[in-house]
Scaffold this motif. Structure first.
Motif, mmCIF file in Angstrom:
data_model
loop_
_atom_site.group_PDB
_atom_site.id
_atom_site.type_symbol
_atom_site.label_atom_id
_atom_site.label_comp_id
_atom_site.label_asym_id
_atom_site.label_seq_id
_atom_site.Cartn_x
_atom_site.Cartn_y
_atom_site.Cartn_z
ATOM 1 N N ASP A 588 -3.561 0.706 1.404
ATOM 2 C CA ASP A 588 -2.933 1.405 2.345
ATOM 3 C C ASP A 588 -3.740 0.893 3.604
ATOM 4 O OD1 ASP A 588 -1.694 2.928 3.918
ATOM 5 O OD2 ASP A 588 -3.602 4.852 4.727
ATOM 6 N N PHE A 589 -2.904 0.708 4.624
ATOM 7 C CA PHE A 589 -3.280 -0.080 6.317
ATOM 8 C C PHE A 589 -4.244 1.177 6.863
ATOM 9 C CE2 PHE A 589 -0.472 -2.821 5.656
ATOM 10 C CZ PHE A 589 -0.823 -4.558 6.335
ATOM 11 N N CYS A 590 -6.040 0.673 7.111
ATOM 12 C CA CYS A 590 -6.473 1.264 7.847
ATOM 13 C C CYS A 590 -5.714 1.884 9.188
ATOM 14 C CB CYS A 590 -7.432 0.873 8.286
ATOM 15 S SG CYS A 590 -9.129 2.239 9.187
ATOM 16 N N PRO A 591 -5.176 3.157 9.782
ATOM 17 C CA PRO A 591 -4.564 3.337 11.031
ATOM 18 C C PRO A 591 -4.972 2.138 12.249
ATOM 19 C CG PRO A 591 -5.687 4.724 10.401
ATOM 20 C CD PRO A 591 -6.213 4.137 9.410
ATOM 21 N N GLY A 593 -5.223 -1.150 11.604
ATOM 22 C CA GLY A 593 -4.462 -2.495 11.997
ATOM 23 C C GLY A 593 -5.306 -3.537 11.302
ATOM 24 N N ALA A 594 -7.045 -2.994 11.243
ATOM 25 C CA ALA A 594 -7.536 -4.514 10.986
ATOM 26 C C ALA A 594 -8.233 -4.432 9.706
ATOM 27 C CB ALA A 594 -8.808 -4.102 11.940
ATOM 28 N N LEU A 595 -7.854 -3.307 8.615
ATOM 29 C CA LEU A 595 -8.163 -3.096 7.579
ATOM 30 C C LEU A 595 -6.912 -3.008 6.177
ATOM 31 C CD1 LEU A 595 -11.538 -1.815 8.658
ATOM 32 C CD2 LEU A 595 -11.237 -4.199 7.363
ATOM 33 N N VAL A 596 -7.264 -3.125 5.160
ATOM 34 C CA VAL A 596 -6.415 -2.653 4.196
ATOM 35 C C VAL A 596 -7.424 -2.250 2.761
ATOM 36 C CG1 VAL A 596 -6.308 -4.717 3.626
ATOM 37 C CG2 VAL A 596 -4.588 -2.775 2.604
ATOM 38 N N ALA A 597 -7.169 -1.226 2.908
ATOM 39 C CA ALA A 597 -7.307 -0.579 1.576
ATOM 40 C C ALA A 597 -6.901 -0.555 -0.341
ATOM 41 C CB ALA A 597 -8.451 0.660 1.075
ATOM 42 N N VAL A 598 -7.365 -1.671 -1.331
ATOM 43 C CA VAL A 598 -6.621 -1.586 -1.944
ATOM 44 C C VAL A 598 -7.743 -1.549 -2.855
ATOM 45 C CG1 VAL A 598 -5.939 -4.232 -4.060
ATOM 46 C CG2 VAL A 598 -5.498 -4.135 -1.179
ATOM 47 N N GLY A 599 -6.564 -0.018 -3.845
ATOM 48 C CA GLY A 599 -7.533 0.392 -5.223
ATOM 49 C C GLY A 599 -6.482 -0.621 -6.789
ATOM 50 N N LEU A 600 -7.575 -1.000 -7.138
ATOM 51 C CA LEU A 600 -7.113 -1.551 -8.562
ATOM 52 C C LEU A 600 -7.895 -0.682 -9.987
ATOM 53 C CD1 LEU A 600 -10.491 -4.407 -7.683
ATOM 54 C CD2 LEU A 600 -8.459 -4.276 -7.462
ATOM 55 N N SER A 601 -7.854 -1.556 -10.932
ATOM 56 C CA SER A 601 -7.327 -1.046 -12.340
ATOM 57 C C SER A 601 -8.247 -0.336 -12.900
ATOM 58 C CB SER A 601 -6.177 -2.134 -13.541
ATOM 59 O OG SER A 601 -6.977 -2.884 -13.351
ATOM 60 N N THR A 602 -9.619 -0.796 -12.261
ATOM 61 C CA THR A 602 -10.167 0.056 -13.033
ATOM 62 C C THR A 602 -11.198 1.062 -12.701
ATOM 63 O OG1 THR A 602 -12.177 -1.713 -12.045
ATOM 64 C CG2 THR A 602 -10.912 -2.768 -14.128
ATOM 65 N N GLY A 603 -11.302 1.136 -11.365
ATOM 66 C CA GLY A 603 -11.406 2.822 -10.866
ATOM 67 C C GLY A 603 -12.109 1.720 -9.369
ATOM 68 N N ARG A 604 -12.183 0.465 -9.441
ATOM 69 C CA ARG A 604 -12.554 0.236 -8.359
ATOM 70 C C ARG A 604 -11.555 -0.089 -6.905
ATOM 71 N NH1 ARG A 604 -14.451 -6.264 -8.758
ATOM 72 N NH2 ARG A 604 -15.149 -6.146 -6.326
ATOM 73 N N TRP A 605 -12.393 -0.411 -5.868
ATOM 74 C CA TRP A 605 -10.950 0.033 -4.434
ATOM 75 C C TRP A 605 -12.398 -1.032 -4.167
ATOM 76 C CZ3 TRP A 605 -12.773 2.111 0.138
ATOM 77 C CH2 TRP A 605 -13.578 3.248 -0.151
#
Length: 841
Positions: A588-591, A593-605
C-alpha cells in the motif's frame, strides 16, 4: 526383448499419467477437509466467545430489569433456573434488536429529565441493548425477553419501524449484514449495470519462462508474442499495442504463415468454474484485422496444443499440430477447409518443436526429450487428397553422445538440418546414401549426423537462420547470443545481463538488430555492438501484491519472484524494480505518495522510498505471511493484517518513515484476508478466512465492536473487503467463499471491480447489495485473478493474474448502447433472506 521393453514403457507411461490424477484427487479431498476443519474451528470460537459474553451480560441485564421493573427479574430468574439447576439463557439477535429502538425512546425521554436515577436507567439500558445484540437464539426466552425489554420504555410510546438485516450463507455459515439507514425499502431496490465499462488498454509481460518459438516480427513493424490468454502485437517504433483476444485459456504456441500476415495460435485446455476440462483448439487469424479466419481441432486435441507449424512450399496450405496428450498426437490439417488429413501417435516424451521442410510438404521434423523424428507424409489414395499416412524415422546418434533433449532445430540453405541440444552442441544432419547392406534393397536415403559443433555452455535454447545463411544461436546457462557463418564458424557474440535470464528465442529485425525473448519473461531489443535493452518486462512467478499511487498514474506489484516493481501506467513501462529477501504478498502507498509499505511471506514488512529505492523501515509481526497493508486516509496509522489472525496497528510519524506499535486487534478466529479504514481513520472493517466480518474501534484501543449494528452507516475510505452489505451482490452461483480473491471500489463510488478464481474480471455498479446483480465480465487472464485496483482518478483499472504472471491495464469508459453483449447476469451462490425482529429470523 524389444516387445518387453515397449510394454514396460507403456506401463511406465500409464502409471506416470495415473499418479498425478490420483495425487490431484487426494489434494482436493485434503483441501476440502481443511476447509471443514477451519469452519468447525471458527464456529467453536464463535460459540465460546458468545458464551463468555453471555456470562458477562446476564448480571447487567438483571440489574437493568430490577431497576425498571422488579417483576421482570422474577420472570428472568424463573427462566434461568430449571429444576433447581442453573442453565444459561441465550437471547436471539432478532429478539433483542428491539433494544436499539427502546434505548432510543429511553434516551429521548431521559434527555428531558433531570433525575439522576433516570440517567442511570438510560446507561444500563444502552449497555444491555448493545451487548445482548450478539447473543444467540433461545426460543424459550425470546418472547419473554421481547416483552420485558419493550416495557422499559416510556408508557404509551408507539413502536417504530425496526431495522432489518440480511443473512447470507457461505459453506453453511450464516453472515449477518445490517441494512444502512438510508435504504428505506431493501426489497424494492433495483441494481443496474454500471454506467462504465472496460477496454483492454495494455498488457504487461511475456511468457518466456516455459514456452519456445513465441516471438516474431511482422512486416507491419509489430512484434507478436503472447502471455496469458492474449496474443500481443506490439509496434516497436510507435510503442503501441493491439490484442488478439479470442482464446479462452492460456496461449501456448505461435506460428506465422508464409505470407507474414496470418497467424496460428494454440491454447491449453483449462477448466471451467466447476472444474470440468475445456477443449483446446487452434485459431488462425489475420494480424491486420484481428479477425479469426478458422478454428480447428475443437474436440480433437487433448490437454492443450504444444506446437504448431505452417507448411512453406505450398504457400501455407497445411498446418501441423502436436497436442499435449500422453502420446503427443501429431496431426496435419488443411486449415482453410478445416479438414484433418493425417493423425498419428508421436511419442510419450515431451515434444518441444515441429516444422515442415521448406522445400516440400511431405517432410516434417519434430524434436524433444531424447528424440528427433523425421516424418514422411504420403497419400493413402493415389491422385487424391482425401488422406495421408505419416511414417517416422528416428534420428540415430551413432558415435555421438545422445543428448537428453533436442531443444530446437532449423533448416539450412543447403538442405541440412541443424539441431541444438541440452549438451550445448549444434549437430548437422545431412542426407546420406541408403545403407543397402544393413537395411536391404529398397532402402531410401537417410539423415545422419555429419558434424558436431560445440556452441554453448549448457543448453542451446534457440536458433535463428538469417537471410544470407548465417546462423544465430542462444544459450541457456551462458546467456550468450552467437552469430555463426554458413559453415558454422563463430563470428560475433554477446552476453545478455543476468537479471533477464537465459535466451529463450531470437527474432531477426534487419540482419543487425535483434529481438530476444528471455526465460525471465523479458523481451530485449538491440545489437551485438550496442548491447540490449528491455522493451517488455514482467514478473516471473505468481503475483499477489498490487497498489496504486494516491495522486499519480503509478502502481506497484510484488509476488513470489521476490521482486517489487514500480510501473508507469501512462508510459506503459517499468520504472524500476528491486529485489526482496522473501516473497511480497501485499502493498500500500503512504498517502503522501513518497513511500510504499510491502508485506512479506514471513511476517516481515518493509517501507521503501520511491525516489531512492531504499528501505526506510523494516519490521516484523509474527512469523506467518502478511495478507494486507492499509494506511489511514491521513497516513497517521498503518494496519497490518496477518495469517496469525491478528491485525497490527502502527502509529506513523515523520512523513511515513517512523513506525511505533499502537496496538493489536485480537478476535478473528482465522487468518485476515481484507481490511478497510473508515473515512475518519478511527475504525476498521475486516474479513477473515472463515468468512467473518468484524469491526474495530482503533481509536479506543483496538477494541472489537460487539454490536455490528452500530457500523451499518459508517463511511469507509476504501472498500476492498469481499464480504459486506454493499458488495453482497458480487457473489456468483456456486461460490464457496474463496471464489472471489479481491475487489475494489472506485474512488467516485460508482462501480466495484471484482477479481475471481476463474480468470475473470467483473465490473458491478456500486453499491450492489442484492443478489443476481448484473455485471460486465472480462476475459484475458489465464489464471486466477489475484488483485484489482483503480488508478487515483478512476481512468484505469489494473488486474493481476496469479500463475500467468500477467498484468492487464483496462481503460474505463462510459458504457454505450451496444454494451449489453458483455452483460452477464450474475446468479448468487449464497442463500439470502431479510430478517427483522418481528419475524425472528
Amino acid at each position: 526383448m524389444d516387445g518387453s521393453t515397449n510394454s514396460l514403457d507403456d506401463v511406465s507411461a500409464e502409471s506416470s499419467t495415473g499418479c498425478p490424477d490420483r495425487l490431484s484427487l487426494m489434494e482436493v479431498r485434503l483441501q476440502t477437509q481443511e476447509d471443514e476443519i477451519t469452519l468447525l474451528k471458527s464456529s467453536l470460537a464463535d460459540a465460546l466467545r458468545k458464551l463468555r459474553l453471555h456470562d458477562q451480560q446476564i448480571p447487567l441485564l438483571k440489574q437493568q430489569l430490577i431497576a425498571v421493573n422488579p417483576a421482570a427479574a422474577r420472570v428472568l430468574n424463573h427462566s434461568c433456573y430449571v429444576d433447581g439447576i442453573s442453565k444459561p439463557c441465550r437471547l436471539s439477535t432478532s429478539s433483542l434488536d428491539g433494544c436499539h429502538l427502546t434505548s432510543n425512546r429511553v434516551r429521548r425521554n431521559s434527555e428531558r429529565s433531570k433525575d439522576p436515577q433516570d440517567k442511570t436507567k438510560l446507561r444500563l439500558s444502552k449497555k444491555a441493548a448493545s451487548s445482548t445484540n450478539l447473543l444467540t437464539r433461545s426460543p424459550s426466552l425470546e418472547s419473554r425477553a421481547k416483552d420485558l425489554i419493550s416495557s422499559t420504555g416510556s408508557q404509551g410510546s408507539r413502536r417504530g419501524t425496526q431495522s432489518q438485516s440480511i443473512k447470507m450463507f457461505i459453506r453453511g455459515r450464516p453472515i449477518t449484514m445490517y441494512i444502512p439507514s438510508d435504504i428505506l425499502n431493501y426489497e424494492e431496490m433495483k441494481i443496474d449495470l454500471p454506467s462504465q465499462k472496460l477496454d483492454l488498454d495494455w498488457v504487461y509481460g511475456y511468457r518466456g519462462r516455459d514456452c519456445r518459438a513465441n516471438l516474431y516480427l511482422l512486416p507491419s513493424g509489430e512484434a507478436v508474442y503472447f502471455i496469458a490468454c492474449v496474443v500481443v502485437l506490439y509496434h516497436i517504433s510507435n510503442q503501441t499495442q493491439r490484442h488478439y483476444r479470442k482464446h479462452t485459456d492460456c496461449v501456448r504456441c505461435l506460428a506465422i504463415h508464409p505470407d507474414k500476415v496470418r497467424v496460428a495460435s494454440g491454447q491449453t485446455a483449462g477448466v471451467d468454474k466447476d472444474g470440468k476440462p475445456l477443449q483446446p483448439f487452434v485459431h488462425i487469424w489475420d494480424s491486420n484485422t484481428l479477425v479469426t479466419l478458422q478454428q480447428i481441432g475443437l474436440g480433437t486435441f487433448e490437454r492443450g496444443v504444444g506446437s504448431v507449424a505452417f507448411s512453406n512450399s505450398d504457400a501455407g496450405t497445411f498446418l501441423c499440430v502436436i497436442d499435449d496428450s500422453n502420446e503427443h498426437m501429431l496431426s496435419v490439417w488443411d486449415w482453410n477447409k478445416n479438414i484433418k488429413h493425417a493423425e498419428v501417435k508421436s511419442t510419450n516424451e515431451a515434444v518441444l518443436a515441429v516444422e515442415f521442410s521448406p522445400t516440400d510438404i511431405i517432410n516434417i521434423i519434430s524434436c524433444g526429450k531424447s528424440h528427433v523424428y523425421f516424418w514422411t507424409m504420403s497419400a493413402t489414395m493415389s491422385g487424391t487428397m482425401s488422406g495421408f499416412t505419416l511414417t517416422k524415422k528416428q534420428g540415430i546418434f551413432g558415435k555421438y553422445k545422445k543428448p537428453k533433449f533436442i531443444m530446437c532445430f532449423v533448416f539450412s540453405l543447403t538442405g541440412d538440418v541443424l539441431t541444438g541440444d541440452s549438451e550445448g552442441n549444434i549437430l548437422t544432419w545431412g542426407k546420406s546414401a541408403a545403407d543397402i547392406k544393413t537395411l536391404g534393397k529398397g532402402a531410401k536415403e537417410t539423415l545422419q549426423i555429419m558434424k558436431q559443433t560445440r556452441a554453448h555452455e549448457g543448453s542451446v535454447f534457440t536458433m535463428c537462420l538469417l537471410q544470407g545463411g548465417a546462423l544465430l544461436s542462444g544459450g541457456g546457462k551462458d546467456r550468450k547470443i552467437i552469430r555463426w557463418s554458413a559453415d558454422l564458424a563463430p563470428e560475433r557474440e554477446c552476453e545478455i545481463p543476468e537479471k533477464f535470464g537465459a535466451v529463450r528465442t531470437i527474432a531477426d529485425v534487419d540482419g543487425e538488430e535483434l529481438l530476444v525473448g528471455t526465460t525471465r519473461n523479458a523481451i530485449l531489443r538491440g545489437t551485438f555492438s550496442d548491447g540490449f535493452v528491455a522493451i517488455v518486462q514482467g514478473h516471473v512467478d505468481e503475483t499477489w501484491g498490487l497498489a496504486t499511487h494516491p495522486s499519480q498514474n503509478i502502481f506497484i506489484t510484488c509476488g513470489n519472484d521476490r521482486q517489487v516493481c514500480v510501473w508507469n501506467a501512462e508510459d506503459h513501462k517499468l520504472d524500476w524494480c528491486t529485489p526482496l529477501e522473501e516473497s511480497g504478498l501485499c502493498a500500500d502507498f503512504c498517502p503522501n505518495g513518497a513511500l510504499v509499505a510491502v508485506g512479506l511471506s514471513t511476517g516481515r514488512w518493509v517501507v521503501l522510498d520511491l525516489q531512492t529505492k531504499e528501505v526506510v523501515s523494516d519490521l516484523t509481526d509474527g512469523n506467518e505471511q502478511l495478507s494486507v497493508m492499509r494506511y489511514t486516509p491521513d497516513g497517521s496509522f498503518l494496519a497490518v493484517g496477518s495469517h496469525d489472525n491478528f491485525i497490527y496497528i502502527y502509529n506513523v510519524t515523520d512523513g511515513g518513515r517512523r513506525y511505533m506499535r499502537f496496538g493489536k486487534c485480537t478476535g478473528h478466529s482465522s487468518f485476515i484476508t481484507h481490511l478497510d479504514w473508515s473515512k475518519d481513520g478511527k475504525y476498521i472493517m475486516s474479513n477473515s478466512g472463515d468468512y467473518e466480518i468484524l469491526y474495530w474501534d482503533v481509536a479506543s484501543g483496538c477494541k472489537l465492536l460487539r454490536n455490528r449494528f452500530e457500523s451499518k452507516d459508517r463511511e469507509w475510505a476504501s472498500y476492498t473487503c469481499v464480504l459486506g452489505f454493499h458488495v453482497m451482490g458480487v457473489w456468483l452461483e456456486g461460490s464457496d467463499g474463496t471464489d472471489i480473491n479481491a475487489l475494489c471500489r472506485s474512488h467516485n463510488k460508482s462501480m466495484v471491480a471484482v477479481a475471481d478464481d476463474f480468470c475473470k474480471v467483473h465490473l458491478f455498479q456500486y453499491p450492489c447489495p442484492k443478489l443476481k446483480a448484473p455485471s460486465y465480465k472480462y476475459e484475458g487472464h489465464g489464471s486466477h485473478v489475484t488483485n484489482v485496483r483503480f488508478t487515483h482518478n478512476d481512468t484505469h483499472l489494473l488486474s493481476l493474474g496469479g500463475k500467468d504472471t500477467c498484468i492487464l491495464q483496462w481503460r474505463v469508459k462510459r458504457a454505450g448502447t451496444g454494451d449489453n453483449k458483455e452483460h452477464l447476469a450474475s446468479s448468487s451462490t449464497v442463500r439470502t433472506f431479510s430478517s427483522s425482529p418481528e419475524n425472528g429470523t
